[in-house]
Design an enzyme around this catalytic site. Structure first.
Site, mmCIF file in Angstrom:
data_model
loop_
_atom_site.group_PDB
_atom_site.id
_atom_site.type_symbol
_atom_site.label_atom_id
_atom_site.label_comp_id
_atom_site.label_asym_id
_atom_site.label_seq_id
_atom_site.Cartn_x
_atom_site.Cartn_y
_atom_site.Cartn_z
ATOM 1 C CB SER A 57 1.015 -31.891 25.179
ATOM 2 O OG SER A 57 1.156 -33.256 25.443
ATOM 3 C CG HIS A 94 -3.756 -34.247 23.734
ATOM 4 N ND1 HIS A 94 -3.520 -33.976 25.065
ATOM 5 C CD2 HIS A 94 -2.538 -34.162 23.123
ATOM 6 C CE1 HIS A 94 -2.229 -33.762 25.256
ATOM 7 N NE2 HIS A 94 -1.610 -33.856 24.094
ATOM 8 C CG ASN A 127 -4.948 -30.130 26.003
ATOM 9 O OD1 ASN A 127 -4.888 -29.010 25.483
ATOM 10 N ND2 ASN A 127 -6.057 -30.851 26.030
#
Length: 274
Positions: free
Chosen positions: A95, A246, A119
Site C-alpha cells: 500500500s 487489500h 497493493n
C-alpha cells in the site's frame, strides 16, 4: 506477532530482523507497523536476511514532518540501511509502503536490486481520489477520535461482513489501527491521499526487476493499476491474485509468500546482493 525475532533501533528507526542471505526489506502501509509482516518474516527467512521496520509516525519510529513527502520516508530507509552497514537490498512494500519502495528504488537506484509493489495505488480516478482526500481531511481535523473511520477501513480491506476465517486477522488489524499515533497516522494518510501519481512518468526509469502484486478484489489498489505500472516499468510484471483483497499478505500468506518467492528466486545473487 513478532515474538522471537531480533528487535533493533538504528538512527531512530525501530525494526525487526531475521534470517540469512541477501537482504530483503519489507515496508508496511498506513496505520500498520512491522508486525504486519510476521507471516512473511517467518516464511522468507530461510533464504533471505529479512528486515521489517516501522515507518515514520508508526510503531517505535519518530514522527514525520508536519507535511511529509515520499522522500522523507525513502530517506528513512536509506538512513536505516546506512546504520546497519547495508548498501544494496531488495525492497517490498504494501500500500503506502509500495509507494515508499518505489520512491527508494527511483531515488537511490544503485541501492535497490529489485522492488515489489504490493497493493499499490497509481493514478486514482477522480472518484477514488475524492474519497481518499475526504478521509485524509477527516483525520487531519481530528476525526481519528471517531472510530467509524476504523470500521470503514476494515470493511474495505476485509469485506463486510468479515469472512469467518478472517476474524482474528481483522481483530489484529483493528487493534493496530486503534493503537496508532494519531498525528503520525494523519500526516502519513495525507501523503498517501495525494501521492498516487507521484511516480507517473518516472517508472520508465526503474531499471531493476519490479513485481506489481495485488488482489483481484482490491478495488482501491486495483489490478489495472498494477498492470499500468508494469507496462511503464522496463522490467515490470504484474500479478493479480484471484479472490484476494487489500490485506492479502495476512489473509492468504501462503499464496502471497509463494508469489514473492517465485519472483525473488528469479533474481541473480548479484541483483540481490548486499
Amino acid at each position: 506477532m513478532l515474538d522471537g525475532f531480533k528487535l533493533g533501533r538504528v538512527n531512530g528507526t525501530s525494526y525487526y530482523r531475521t534470517g540469512r542471505g541477501p537482504v530483503l526489506v519489507l515496508i508496511h502501509g498506513v496505520g500498520m507497523h512491522a508486525g504486519f509482516w510476521a507471516p512473511q518474516l517467518t516464511a522468507l527467512a530461510e533464504h533471505w536476511d529479512v528486515i521489517a521496520y516501522d515507518t515514520l509516525g508508526h510503531g517505535g519510529s519518530p514522527l514525520p514532518p508536519e507535511h511529509p513527502t515520499l522522500a522523507d520516508y525513502s530517506n528513512q530507509l536509506r538512513d536505516l540501511l546506512d546504520g546497519l552497514g547495508i548498501f544494496q537490498v531488495c525492497v517490498a512494500g504494501h500500500s503506502m509502503g509500495a509507494l515508499i519502495a518505489l520512491e527508494f528504488a527511483l531515488s537511490h537506484p544503485a541501492r535497490a536490486g529489485a522492488v515489489v509493489a504490493m497493493n499499490a495505488v497509481y493514478c486514482r480516478t477522480p472518484a477514488q481520489r475524492e474519497a481518499v482526500v475526504q478521509r485524509a481531511a477527516l483525520l487531519r481535523g481530528g476525526g481519528i477520535a471517531d472510530m467509524s473511520w476504523r470500521q470503514a477501513a476494515l470493511d474495505r480491506w476485509f469485506g463486510a461482513p468479515v469472512p469467518p476465517g478472517q476474524l482474528e486477522n481483522t481483530a489484529w488489524v483493528g487493534a493496530s489501527l486503534a493503537a496508532v499515533d494519531a498525528v503520525g497516522y494523519a500526516r502519513a494518510y495525507a501523503l498517501f491521499a495525494s501521492a498516487d501519481a507521484a511516480h507517473a512518468g518516472r517508472l520508465r526509469q526503474l531499471a531493476v526487476p519490479a513485481l506489481f502484486l495485488t488482489g483481484e478484489e482490491d478495488h482501491n489498489s486495483s489490478a489495472e493499476m498494477s498492470r499500468e505500472m508494469a507496462r511503464e516499468a522496463p522490467f515490470g510484471s504484474a500479478v493479480a491474485l484471484p479472490g484476494e483483497r487489500h490485506m492479502m499478505s495476512l489473509t492468504s500468506p501462503g499464496v502471497v509468500n509463494a508469489a514473492l518467492t517465485h519472483f525473488l528466486s528469479s533474481l541473480s545473487l548479484t541483483q540481490a546482493a548486499q
